[in-house]
Design an enzyme around this catalytic site. Structure first.
Site, PDB file in Angstrom:
ATOM      1  CD1 TRP A 367     -84.056  50.823  57.653  1.00  0.00           C
ATOM      2  CD2 TRP A 367     -84.461  49.071  58.582  1.00  0.00           C
ATOM      3  NE1 TRP A 367     -85.536  50.694  57.598  1.00  0.00           N
ATOM      4  CE2 TRP A 367     -85.662  49.422  58.493  1.00  0.00           C
ATOM      5  CE3 TRP A 367     -84.152  47.779  59.639  1.00  0.00           C
ATOM      6  CZ2 TRP A 367     -86.785  48.812  58.855  1.00  0.00           C
ATOM      7  CZ3 TRP A 367     -85.587  47.108  59.738  1.00  0.00           C
ATOM      8  CH2 TRP A 367     -86.539  47.671  59.505  1.00  0.00           C
ATOM      9  CG  ASP A 368     -84.467  51.709  53.604  1.00  0.00           C
ATOM     10  OD1 ASP A 368     -83.988  52.393  54.606  1.00  0.00           O
ATOM     11  OD2 ASP A 368     -85.659  52.002  53.117  1.00  0.00           O
ATOM     12  CD  GLU A 506     -88.475  56.168  61.066  1.00  0.00           C
ATOM     13  OE1 GLU A 506     -89.185  56.922  60.337  1.00  0.00           O
ATOM     14  OE2 GLU A 506     -87.391  56.145  60.865  1.00  0.00           O
ATOM     15  CE  LYS A 626     -92.963  55.953  58.647  1.00  0.00           C
ATOM     16  NZ  LYS A 626     -91.477  56.609  58.692  1.00  0.00           N
ATOM     17  CD  GLN A 627     -91.220  51.190  59.487  1.00  0.00           C
ATOM     18  OE1 GLN A 627     -91.028  52.444  59.681  1.00  0.00           O
ATOM     19  NE2 GLN A 627     -90.339  50.666  58.557  1.00  0.00           N
TER      20      GLN A 627
HETATM   21  C1  BGC Z   1     -88.951  54.309  57.258  1.00  0.00           C
HETATM   22  C2  BGC Z   1     -87.713  53.644  57.613  1.00  0.00           C
HETATM   23  C3  BGC Z   1     -86.698  53.781  56.253  1.00  0.00           C
HETATM   24  C4  BGC Z   1     -86.661  54.876  55.906  1.00  0.00           C
HETATM   25  C5  BGC Z   1     -85.935  55.114  54.396  1.00  0.00           C
HETATM   26  C6  BGC Z   1     -88.824  55.799  56.855  1.00  0.00           C
HETATM   27  O1  BGC Z   1     -90.066  55.872  56.467  1.00  0.00           O
HETATM   28  O2  BGC Z   1     -89.654  54.271  58.430  1.00  0.00           O
HETATM   29  O3  BGC Z   1     -87.837  52.391  58.084  1.00  0.00           O
HETATM   30  O4  BGC Z   1     -85.456  53.217  56.597  1.00  0.00           O
HETATM   31  O5  BGC Z   1     -87.958  55.595  55.472  1.00  0.00           O
HETATM   32  O6  BGC Z   1     -86.547  54.229  53.567  1.00  0.00           O
END
Ligand code: BGC
Length: 813
Positions: A367-368, A506, A626-627
């Site tokens: 989704w980046d 995550e 995590k984020q």
């Molecule tokens: C993040 C995701 C991201 C992925 C790729 C993961 O560590 O939690 O949000 O899409 O890395 O960058």
């Protein structure tokens, strides 16, 4: 030997345009190879030493956008199939030896002095070294390297050698190395890593060679041709050509005289079977390498193209006397521009989360792009459109995935590669515990909403109605259909629920009290799904009548569907606890983590998930993210929009809700993704300028200083890089396109000086925005384009080409 150090120098003149490394630090080499990688949107080559082969210090890597190959491995008793972005033959090999000494191998012992300067303005990497062999012969070496920004298939390496204290024979070796595997990420070792076979070696005329190969499963042919010529000094006294099974090379021997330069340049052409407008890769590579000019001629056209790009994307700002923020932002712009360009748009390729700079996440597309496209929309909209097309081409795969899961519409995969099937690995390794674990992250269905969001914001930023009619609306509608179908009505609460999913955080992939994977009513997913459902209905009303009818026919759209979407959009559930929005249903019942204890015990707890799992625990038990997850909503929508979105969903909110929710999750987030600091800087921009500035500094440091502890060596974090630039050019300026007006409502982070940038808006190229603490100005270049409406705070003005509209902040125009 100099002290190894890396500086993104930051004086406001030339310093902020270079990344400089003094000395050679083997421990930092992987990071440097990623940060100094050169590319052009078609291919990227890591900045490995040309004399080095892959080992624990060096990792040469060349990747072409969208070129994947599948391989099967057996781990923990299971058959696992992965698709990798393929590491292609290494075109760099170039080394030398004095008399019959050993070949220079780029070791610490040999490098008496070493310096690398990456020139961001021109896209050239320069290397200077003094090399001493075991017999004490010292040779000065200067190298320049480029990956051509105007001709996407060409790259070049120039090497000039000067014997400092010796005379004799100097032999220079130039080669193409196909003995390559995908071994760039330590924790993937043990998985299948071989992707190349079917080698063929050819010589071309007197001075060029060609290595052909083919990917093993996807059967894409790849051709790498190289021409090696003398660039300084006299001709060689001998030329020896050689081949091995997977390599081809030539050795040029010179009479070398102390103090006199011997120069060699290597011009390279790379083609693959995925390229448009070629007969076959080998013919194309042969022709390109024969016709290409010499290094200096290539350089002229290369610099010209970079100058154009910087003219469109320049960004200047001042984060205070001790900050290297401006230099980092330039470096990030540089990497965005050389990973995603018009050449990418000409291919069928998406936004690889880790750039084309390394093998982390196997070059997959997540989704980046949600963090990348808003930046590109306002600078290189054609590139955005090309990247959106990557998704459109995989709409059928997403439809099939939805169907297979029992839903209507389109369900896009969390990780996407060649054909749009779900590429999320079934298992991942926790390097801390050594255990392979089930990976449930494919339940991040919100990726589809991100695609829909990008479709709409592209349309808003560009006014490209033709795109909406041709492809955008179809994407929106099919994604909306999926949300309308996955949402199930719960008569007890009178609301729709989306169950068994994961949000962006995550750390949480299920309830601690249940064996089933996934969570219910993730606030981010539900609010964004509600937005998508409304926008899809709205998009249909924007289309011309005939096109709406055509699309409806094509996809079997029932006339009641838009009304149903709006009904679901109003009734999706959002949960609350303790006066804040709940990340998901029953989040409030999770335990509080003892943050102090973990910080004390482990120091860096960004990867709290790995720590807890290694302790035999699970992050699912805790209020620990995590984020940004709920807070992603405040990243995508303004406070006023959020109030409206929630009100539409039937939730009246009090004015303190977002402040409380922000503080609540800020206290409970480990920032295990580089995306997290970008989002938090954005969310705090208006309410806490100090806090926002701190997150901005962290986000800007994330790759330059590798704050995730070693991950940048495996590839840059493209989303975080673009997110930083978007934050500086949209977040702080408060820039949005609404009702056909360009609106600005700037705040600068604490301690920041003037901010200046260029953008493209509705036919105006190089729109110049300058924001200081006291004023904001928007300047249009002279030209033909029609006037635009610009609103700065409460002042609105119709600005014509060649005019400047300046407003004193808090005052009058
Ligand atoms: C993040 C995701 C991201 C992925 C790729 C993961 O560590 O939690 O949000 O899409 O890395 O960058």
């Amino acid at each position: 030997m100099d002290t190894p150090s890396s500086t993104a120098a930051s004086d406001r003149h030339d310093g902020a345009w270079v990344l400089r490394y003094e000395g050679f630090d083997p421990a930092q080499e992987g990071l440097r190879e990623s940060l100094c990688a050169l590319g052009n949107g078609y291919l990227t080559t890591r900045a490995a030493f040309p004399e080095a082969r892959a080992d624990d210090v060096h990792y040469p890597g060349t990747y072409v956008a969208g070129l994947y190959d599948r391989a099967v491995s057996h781990i923990a008793g299971r058959r696992v199939e992965n698709e990798d972005l393929v590491n292609l033959p290494n075109w760099l090999p170039m080394t030398f030896r004095a008399d019959d000494g050993a070949w220079f191998a780029g070791t610490v012992e040999e490098l008496v002095e070493h310096r690398i300067v990456l020139d961001l303005r021109r896209g050239v990497m320069q290397r200077q070294a003094r090399v001493r062999d075991s017999a004490g012969r010292v040779t000065q070496m200067t190298q320049r390297r480029l990956v051509h920004m105007a001709h996407p298939h060409l790259a070049a390496l120039e090497t000039v050698l000067v014997p400092e204290n010796w005379s004799g024979t100097l032999t220079v070796r130039s080669a193409i190395d196909g003995a390559i595997r995908n071994r760039g990420v330590r924790r993937y070792r043990g998985l299948a890593d071989e992707h190349l076979g079917g080698f063929r070696r050819h010589t071309i005329g007197d001075d060029a060679m060609l290595l052909e190969t083919e990917t093993l499963a996807s059967r894409v042919r790849v051709a790498v041709a190289a021409r090696t010529c003398v660039a300084a000094g006299g001709p060689p006294i001998a030329t020896d050509r050689w081949t091995e099974l997977r390599r081809i090379g030539e050795d040029l021997t010179f009479d070398a005289i102390e103090g006199e330069p011997v120069g060699v340049e290597k011009v390279v052409a790379i083609y693959t079977g995925r390229d448009p407008a070629i007969a076959d890769p080998a013919t194309a590579a042969r022709q390109a390498v024969t016709e290409a000019g010499d290094f200096d001629a290539l350089l002229v056209a290369h610099i010209r193209r970079w100058t154009e790009l910087w003219g469109r994307c320049r960004l200047d700002f001042d984060l205070g006397p001790h900050s290297d923020g401006e230099a980092s932002a330039r470096l990030y712009s540089f990497h965005i521009l050389q990973t995603l360009s018009a050449h990418t748009a000409a291919l069928d390729a998406g936004v690889p989360a880790r750039g084309l700079h390394g093998e982390a996440y196997r070059g997959h597309v997540f989704w980046d792009e949600l963090f990348v496209l808003p930046y590109l929309n306002l600078r290189l909209p054609d590139v955005s459109r090309g990247l959106l097309r990557y998704r459109y081409r995989r709409l059928d795969a997403a439809r099939a995935a939805a169907r297979a899961a029992g839903f209507r519409g389109a369900m896009f995969p969390w990780q996407s590669g060649s054909d749009g099937r779900e590429e999320t690995p079934a298992m991942h390794l926790n390097p801390r515990s050594g255990r392979w674990l089930e990976d449930h992250s494919h339940r991040q269905r919100h990726v589809g909403a991100a695609i829909a969001y990008n479709v709409w914001t592209y349309y808003q930023a560009t006014g490209d109605g033709a795109y909406l009619a041709a492809e955008g609306a179809e994407l929106l509608v099919e994604i909306a259909r999926f949300w309308a179908d996955i949402a199930t009505f719960d008569p007890v609460i009178g609301r729709y629920r989306i169950r068994g999913v994961m949000g962006p955080d995550e750390y949480h992939d299920g309830y601690p009290w249940s064996d089933a994977a996934g969570l219910d009513d993730n606030a981010y997913t539900n609010v964004l799904a509600s937005w998508v459902l409304r926008k899809a209905a709205h998009a249909l009303t924007v289309l011309p009548e005939y096109r709406r009818a055509e699309l409806g026919e094509r996809i079997g759209l029932h006339h009641n569907e838009p009304a149903h979407w709006e009904h679901v959009a109003r009734k999706l559930r959002v949960c609350f606890h303790d006066g804040v929005i709940s990340q998901f249903h029953r989040y409030g019942e999770l335990a509080e983590l003892d943050w102090e204890r973990y910080r004390k015990q482990y120091g860096d707890i960004r990867r709290l998930d790995r720590i807890l799992e290694a302790e035999g625990d699970t992050p699912n038990r805790y209020k620990a993210s995590k984020q940004a997850d709920v807070l992603m909503l405040a990243y995508l929508f303004s406070p006023a929009e959020l109030v409206e979105l929630l009100a539409y969903m039937g939730y009246e909110t009090d004015p303190g809700l977002w402040g409380r929710t922000t503080r609540y999750y800020l206290d409970r987030t480990a920032h295990g993704s580089t995306l997290s600091s970008v989002v938090h800087a954005w969310v705090l921009a208006r309410g806490d300028r100090g806090g926002s500035g701190r997150f901005l500094r962290e986000a800007l440091a994330s790759d330059v200083h590798d704050i995730q502890g070693g991950t940048t060596a495996e590839g840059i974090h493209l989303g975080a890089m673009a997110g930083c630039l978007d934050l500086l050019t949209r977040g702080y300026p408060g820039l949005e396109v609404r009702e056909d007006a360009l609106r600005l409502d700037p705040v600068l982070p604490e301690g920041a000086g003037p901010l200046e940038f260029r953008m493209r808006y509705r036919g105006h190229w190089g729109v110049h925005v300058r924001i200081t603490r006291r004023s904001t100005a928007v300047k249009l270049r002279p030209g033909q384009s029609t006037a635009i409406r610009v609103q700065i705070q409460d002042n609105e003005h119709t600005v014509h080409a060649g005019e400047t509209f300046r407003v004193l902040l808090g005052g009058k125009a």
